[in-house]
Design an enzyme around this catalytic site. Structure first.
Site, PDB file in Angstrom:
ATOM      1  N   HIS B  74       2.863 -21.803 -34.866  1.00 46.75           N
ATOM      2  CA  HIS B  74       4.255 -21.375 -35.001  1.00 46.75           C
ATOM      3  C   HIS B  74       4.577 -21.087 -36.469  1.00 46.75           C
ATOM      4  O   HIS B  74       5.585 -21.532 -37.008  1.00 46.75           O
ATOM      5  CB  HIS B  74       5.205 -22.429 -34.423  1.00 46.75           C
ATOM      6  CG  HIS B  74       5.211 -22.444 -32.915  1.00 46.75           C
ATOM      7  ND1 HIS B  74       6.144 -21.794 -32.162  1.00 46.75           N
ATOM      8  CD2 HIS B  74       4.364 -23.014 -32.037  1.00 46.75           C
ATOM      9  CE1 HIS B  74       5.883 -21.964 -30.866  1.00 46.75           C
ATOM     10  NE2 HIS B  74       4.796 -22.703 -30.764  1.00 46.75           N
ATOM     11  N   TYR B 344       0.951 -32.431 -35.573  1.00 46.68           N
ATOM     12  CA  TYR B 344       2.027 -31.889 -36.410  1.00 46.68           C
ATOM     13  C   TYR B 344       2.002 -32.587 -37.775  1.00 46.68           C
ATOM     14  O   TYR B 344       2.219 -31.963 -38.815  1.00 46.68           O
ATOM     15  CB  TYR B 344       3.415 -32.094 -35.767  1.00 46.68           C
ATOM     16  CG  TYR B 344       3.701 -31.228 -34.550  1.00 46.68           C
ATOM     17  CD1 TYR B 344       2.682 -30.767 -33.725  1.00 46.68           C
ATOM     18  CD2 TYR B 344       5.005 -30.876 -34.213  1.00 46.68           C
ATOM     19  CE1 TYR B 344       2.952 -29.995 -32.606  1.00 46.68           C
ATOM     20  CE2 TYR B 344       5.295 -30.098 -33.104  1.00 46.68           C
ATOM     21  CZ  TYR B 344       4.255 -29.666 -32.297  1.00 46.68           C
ATOM     22  OH  TYR B 344       4.532 -28.896 -31.188  1.00 46.68           O
TER      23      TYR B 344
END
Ligand code: HEM
Ligand code: HEM
Lengths: 181, 368
Positions: B74, B344
């Protein structure tokens, strides 16, 4: 004092063993969680509050030490050995104080909420800066490995004195009470 | 430090013979090595093939390349802010302060999936929305959602293997269709999920897209009762189907420019809809939808009224870790959740220390 003190007092021994167990647990959790996919979240949720507890305890322990009388070094130790022993003790105290502060600081710089449990969380102690986070995150790893090496040296020295020099070094910090002979 | 006065000599045990001293020395060596070995074992040093957050991030980098300072997935995005207005309905389900009637401030980030921050916008590229809700007592709720109706995989290993299957071939620089075929052959859940995904019409822009949390969580109410939930943002902006020729729109940033234009015209709004799971509904499988007819609750409205380039927004430097949760929301047993948190964090740590290159959407793009 009439009789010679051979052991650290009960409160110091209690704090020593409590913290030893906590710090080893923290080192193990730390290296395991950053290598884990499935246990990461569970472990990191223990790592934060346990680390902060260590920070609180090390302050208590340091103050307690200032107000306690300490047993003298055994005669078997040379002055160089005493110097090394004192220096490594200072290093251990420093690491146990700085390491949790670095943990708290790096999460602050990354702008994570510093959750302890439930809705209980700590305020940030540094401004939001990812560059600062990156440096502190690396520092946290370096200090962790340094802490582990210092622990190994400390443990090895105690084993050497207790098992080979046989000067009863261990009994100074033994969890139980050792009567003066 | 201990005082320097020595203790008077006591009766020392007889000195060890050379032989037994050596044996003891050896014993000490073994003890120390075992402790060090246990430490390294816990750190994964003896299991180099285990799937770790670092290997995950390496694989993202192998597939898409390394773009200094950008997210490993992303990567292309633009930042937004606004507020969430709770209508108080959610309070029955969760004690989280965000569900009490009233407003909380929100920042977020719209994104396209993939690790290339300069990729050309296309209708079929997965759209993401990361959100951070600032609760009044200093707690935070972070969530990262996408426009797909279900997730294409249901385990971290499945995600990883699918990523490997999309890795460009060294010679052709394109993914090898045989590898993807082999992946699908051993992942029926992905085949099923892709059918569902294909049957959902994609909207024309970021503004009229819905965004789904997909992973299940648990809401904990004030009495300690816990119930499984999934959440989704349903747009107030009317649906319009994506044109099938996205790039014919002329600009490689057309989706982002469309979002900027629309948010500058009027605030964008979404309803936050909570779907309540029933016993037996899978909470550990994001690739399957829950059965039709589950109770749904509209708990409030998200309003986004400001847009910024990543370069000027604090949201660039936020990790929208889906396990940053306030008291009252807890993770389910979905294995993707801990994996997301771990990977993440790894991606965040890598990009945090890198030089920040300019984003595709620059500060001048978002000026009126
Ligand atoms: C004596 C106290 C502590 C010890 C011994 C310790 C040890 C460690 C170790 C060994 C690691 C793994 C390092 C690596 O391999 O890269 C680690 C990581 C970490 N520690 Fe600590 N730590 C302590 C205190 C804290 C505190 C107080 C916090 C936060 C409040 C904290 C937060 C973290 C975080 C967030 C990570 C990394 C997670 C990630 O990168 O995803 N630590 N720690
Ligand atoms: C194991 C499965 C998954 C992996 C390994 C993964 C990996 C990643 C990575 C590495 C990032 C960049 C993080 C950063 O640097 O801040 C990211 C961002 C993102 N992911 Fe995932 N992801 C997974 C599952 C999901 C799911 C299930 C969703 C949606 C429901 C999702 C939605 C998003 C969104 C919206 C972002 C962008 C957030 C932002 O703007 O910061 N991901 N993902």
């Amino acid at each position: 004092m009439t009789t010679e003190q051979r052991q650290f007092n009960a409160s110091m021994r209690f704090l020593h063993w409590l913290m030893a167990a906590m710090v080893l647990t923290m080192l193990g959790i730390g290296v395991a969680m950053v290598a884990s996919i499935s246990d990461y979240h569970r472990l990191v949720s223990i790592h934060r509050p346990l680390g902060i507890l260590i920070l609180i305890l090390v302050v208590i322990r340091f103050v307690n030490r200032r107000f306690s009388s300490l047993p003298p070094f055994p005669a078997s130790m040379s002055s160089q050995e005493r110097f090394v022993a004192s220096a490594s003790e200072i290093l251990l105290y420093a690491l146990l104080f700085v390491q949790p502060l670095v943990g708290w600081g790096m999460l602050s710089a990354a702008r994570y909420p510093i959750v302890l449990f439930g809705s209980v969380h700590l305020p940030p102690i540094l401004p939001h800066s990812v560059m600062l986070y990156a440096v502190l995150r690396r520092t946290h790893t370096v200090l962790a490995y340094l802490l582990f090496l210092t622990f190994i040296a400390h443990f090895g020295a105690i084993l050497f004195h207790t098992l080979i020099v046989r000067d009863g070094m261990f009994s100074r910090m033994a969890p139980w009470r050792v009567r003066a002979s | 430090m201990p005082t320097d006065s020595t203790s008077p000599t006591k009766t020392q045990p007889a000195p060890l013979t050379g032989g037994s001293a050596l044996v003891r020395l050896g014993g000490i060596g073994i003890v120390l090595l075992s402790v060090a070995g246990a430490f390294l074992y816990l750190g994964g040093w003896f299991t180099p093939n285990a799937l770790t957050p670092a290997r995950f991030a390496d694989e993202f980098e192998r597939v898409d390349g390394i773009y200094s300072g950008f997210r490993r997935n992303h990567a292309k995005g633009v930042c937004v802010s606004g507020f969430f207005e709770s209508n108080g309905q959610g309070e029955r389900l969760s004690k989280a302060a965000v569900f009490r009637t009233g407003r909380v401030r929100v920042i977020g980030r719209f994104s396209l999936s993939g690790g290339d921050p300069y990729v050309a916008d296309a209708p079929d590229t997965v759209r993401g929305l990361g959100l951070l809700f600032w609760l009044p007592d200093g707690e935070e709720w972070r969530t990262a959602m996408i426009n797909l109706p279900v997730f294409p995989v249901n385990t971290p290993q499945g995600f990883f293997d699918r990523l490997v299957a999309t890795q460009p071939d060294a010679k052709t620089h394109k993914p090898d269709p045989e590898k993807m075929a082999a992946f699908l052959a051993s992942h029926p859940e992905t085949v099923e999920a892709v059918k569902i995904i294909k049957s959902h019409a994609v909207s024309s822009g970021f503004d009229n897209s819905g965004y789904n949390g997909l992973n299940a969580f648990r809401f904990i109410d004030a009495g300690g009762k816990s119930i499984p939930v999934r959440w989704a943002l349903v747009p107030v902006q009317p649906f319009e189907a994506a044109s099938t020729t996205g790039t014919a729109q002329g600009d490689k940033n057309y989706l982002f420019y469309g979002l900027i234009v629309s948010i500058l015209q009027h605030p964008l709004q979404w309803h936050l809809i909570i779907t309540l799971g029933q016993p037996g509904d899978p909470t550990d499988d994001a690739s399957v939808p829950w059965p039709e007819g589950r109770d749904q609750m509209d708990v409030g409205t998200l309003t986004l009224d400001s847009v910024e380039s990543e370069e000027t927004s604090p949201a660039r430097d936020i990790n929208f870790d889906p396990l940053v949760l306030p008291a009252g929301i807890t993770p389910s047993d979905d294995p993707l959740l801990s994996a997301r948190s771990a990977v993440y964090s790894q991606s965040f740590t890598r990009r945090a220390g890198e030089k920040k290159e300019p984003s595709a959407i620059t500060p001048s793009d978002v000026r009126k």
